[in-house]
Design a protein around this motif. Structure first.
Motif, mmCIF file in Angstrom:
data_model
loop_
_atom_site.group_PDB
_atom_site.id
_atom_site.type_symbol
_atom_site.label_atom_id
_atom_site.label_comp_id
_atom_site.label_asym_id
_atom_site.label_seq_id
_atom_site.Cartn_x
_atom_site.Cartn_y
_atom_site.Cartn_z
ATOM 1 N N LEU A 96 38.433 44.920 46.097
ATOM 2 C CA LEU A 96 38.144 43.512 45.824
ATOM 3 C C LEU A 96 39.419 42.765 45.440
ATOM 4 C CD1 LEU A 96 36.105 41.178 45.358
ATOM 5 C CD2 LEU A 96 35.884 42.011 42.997
ATOM 6 N N PHE A 97 40.271 43.385 44.645
ATOM 7 C CA PHE A 97 41.476 42.714 44.164
ATOM 8 C C PHE A 97 42.647 42.820 45.151
ATOM 9 C CE2 PHE A 97 39.076 43.419 40.280
ATOM 10 C CZ PHE A 97 39.211 42.189 39.655
ATOM 11 N N SER A 100 40.362 42.186 49.694
ATOM 12 C CA SER A 100 39.449 41.106 50.082
ATOM 13 C C SER A 100 40.139 39.755 50.224
ATOM 14 C CB SER A 100 38.289 41.015 49.093
ATOM 15 O OG SER A 100 37.480 42.168 49.156
ATOM 16 N N PRO A 101 40.948 39.304 49.247
ATOM 17 C CA PRO A 101 41.616 38.014 49.429
ATOM 18 C C PRO A 101 42.547 38.014 50.634
ATOM 19 C CG PRO A 101 41.716 38.708 47.134
ATOM 20 C CD PRO A 101 41.228 39.878 47.915
ATOM 21 N N TYR A 122 44.816 33.503 47.035
ATOM 22 C CA TYR A 122 44.341 34.574 46.162
ATOM 23 C C TYR A 122 43.702 33.996 44.905
ATOM 24 C CZ TYR A 122 44.564 39.082 43.651
ATOM 25 O OH TYR A 122 44.248 40.239 42.985
ATOM 26 N N PHE A 125 40.457 32.270 45.753
ATOM 27 C CA PHE A 125 39.405 33.229 46.098
ATOM 28 C C PHE A 125 38.613 33.617 44.861
ATOM 29 C CE2 PHE A 125 37.847 37.566 46.612
ATOM 30 C CZ PHE A 125 37.232 37.530 47.844
ATOM 31 N N PHE A 126 39.300 33.920 43.772
ATOM 32 C CA PHE A 126 38.611 34.351 42.558
ATOM 33 C C PHE A 126 38.115 33.160 41.731
ATOM 34 C CE2 PHE A 126 41.048 38.164 43.598
ATOM 35 C CZ PHE A 126 40.030 39.108 43.539
ATOM 36 N N ARG A 127 38.751 32.026 41.853
ATOM 37 C CA ARG A 127 38.269 30.842 41.157
ATOM 38 C C ARG A 127 36.915 30.412 41.714
ATOM 39 N NH1 ARG A 127 42.653 26.475 41.066
ATOM 40 N NH2 ARG A 127 43.496 27.877 39.465
ATOM 41 N N PHE A 129 34.791 32.507 43.110
ATOM 42 C CA PHE A 129 33.908 33.674 43.121
ATOM 43 C C PHE A 129 32.606 33.325 42.403
ATOM 44 C CE2 PHE A 129 32.243 37.732 41.776
ATOM 45 C CZ PHE A 129 32.625 38.617 42.777
ATOM 46 N N TYR A 141 32.102 39.088 49.663
ATOM 47 C CA TYR A 141 33.331 39.247 48.893
ATOM 48 C C TYR A 141 34.039 40.579 49.154
ATOM 49 C CZ TYR A 141 32.129 35.050 46.307
ATOM 50 O OH TYR A 141 31.842 33.742 45.978
ATOM 51 N N TRP A 142 33.293 41.599 49.525
ATOM 52 C CA TRP A 142 33.917 42.901 49.742
ATOM 53 C C TRP A 142 34.132 43.213 51.225
ATOM 54 C CZ3 TRP A 142 31.317 42.296 45.131
ATOM 55 C CH2 TRP A 142 31.918 42.826 43.994
#
Length: 398
Positions: A96-97, A100-101, A122, A125-127, A129, A141-142
């Motif tokens: 995921l870290f 994925s991004p 990157y 992507f998590f912001r 999520f 996401y994966w």
């Protein structure tokens, strides 16, 4: 089940996962959009994708069920859960870290955007999520690592059943199933749980990786444990290969007719007539069940032997599955823009993906304790210390 090594099971594990790499490369050239798509499409590769798609991932769950059965033979339940967590969840979280991004970044434009925009992507992507209670959340996401999450959850859900199968009642049930399987067409009768699950769930949850697929994966996972718990099933697989070939071909033709009538019906259109939905669920189940047993037959018939390459490749299957997909997206996103024919592009992508994946596995994953942990591999065995050599000195008297 005897303690001897089942070599064809090891071979099938390698060939199925390596075959997934070929499947993913073929997706670039099939009709219809994928993460990366070539402008020119291949009918041959589209047919290959269509043929292998229904049973390819179930085959991985079938082999995983057998692995779980043998894993419980030599481990305590707590040790089994711990090792499943390390092998499946740790690579999934790392992916995921780390992956994925990157994969979403690469496929956001064609060709990919400049690399200096990766960090901003990157962070975004998590912001952005967002968790939701749909199964599609996992693949969103994966991406390809959804398989690891599903397998871990199904392994835990099926653990009580696997433990029960190891007891007296479970062994009695297995003996009864062996007796049924060895009757004429008996293995086809044992497809009833899969057919029933699809009749109930497929019309309501037609989307890929939704609950109908979860039921398929769970049934074949348990079947993998059952069928490898008793060598008596092997005789039935050998004797009934014609039944499974016929069933697979008939199901393929039936699904082809449905596609000709209306592609949306095969895709699970809820507006399809009820009779059509029932027929589709039965044909889908028959297709998966038949070709899974054809694959097992091919393993029994041709692959039941040890090999140094197989022993090496067997450990590589999980890293190859994890690594190959992002490498494919990066390479394919550039190659599809080249002024080349379809088949030269296909060969360039396939060879490059296979080469880079194996090189990264060998020199970047296999040899180092930290990367082995990240990619779900067990620690390298520690070499025993060399025995101390005794030095005999001459006596003072000579």
């Amino acid at each position: 089940m005897t303690q001897e090594r089942i070599h064809y099971l090891d071979w099938l594990k390698v060939l199925i996962v390596y075959g997934i790499v070929l499947f993913h490369v073929s997706l670039v050239f099939k009709y219809g959009a994928w993460l990366v798509s070539n402008s020119e499409h291949s009918l041959v590769l589209t047919a290959f994708v269509g043929f292998t798609f229904p049973w390819g991932i179930p085959a991985m769950f079938l082999i995983a069920g057998a692995d779980a059965w043998f894993g419980l033979r030599s481990r305590a339940v707590s040790d089994f859960i711990r090792k499943r967590f390390l092998r499946l969840v740790v690579p999934m979280v790392a992916g995921l870290f780390l992956l994925s991004p990157l994969q979403r970044f690469v496929t956001s434009h064609n060709p990919p955007p400049p690399i200096d925009g990766l960090w901003a992507y990157y962070v975004a992507f998590f912001r952005e999520f967002r968790f939701d209670w749909t199964l599609q959340f996992v693949s969103r996401y994966w991406l390809h690592l959804w398989f690891l999450g599903y397998l871990f959850a199904i392994s835990l859900a099926c653990l009580p059943a696997l433990l029960w199968l190891r007891g007296p009642s479970g062994r009695h049930l297995t003996s009864w199933l062996v007796a049924i399987a060895n009757r004429r067409g008996g293995l086809m009768l044992l497809a009833a749980p899969l057919v029933l699950s699809q009749l109930v769930l497929r019309p309501r949850f037609p989307a890929y990786q939704d609950w109908a697929d979860v039921a398929t994966f769970t049934v074949v996972f348990l079947w993998g444990a059952v069928i490898f718990s008793d060598r008596g099933f092997e005789a039935a697989i050998r004797q009934q290969i014609r039944w499974h070939l016929a069933g697979g071909v008939l199901a393929m033709l039936g699904l082809g007719v449905l596609i000709y009538m209306s592609p949306s019906w095969v895709a699970g259109d809820p507006r399809a007539p009820a009779v059509t939905q029932v027929v589709r669920a039965v044909l889908w189940s028959l297709y998966i069940w038949s070709w899974l047993h054809v694959v097992l037959y091919l393993g029994l018939r041709w692959l039941n032997f040890p090999s140094r390459f197989q022993r090496y490749a067997q450990e590589s299957v999980l890293p190859v599955y994890v690594i190959s997909h992002p490498i494919l997206l990066v390479i394919a996103s550039f190659v599809v823009t080249w002024n080349l024919g379809l088949w030269p592009k296909f060969l360039v992508i396939l060879v490059a993906v296979a080469g880079f994946t194996l090189v990264i596995y060998e020199f970047g994953v296999r040899r180092w304790p930290l990367t082995r942990l990240v990619f779900g591999l067990f620690p390298l065995p520690v070499a025993p210390p060399k025995p101390h050599q005794t030095v005999h000195l001459p006596s003072p008297t000579g």
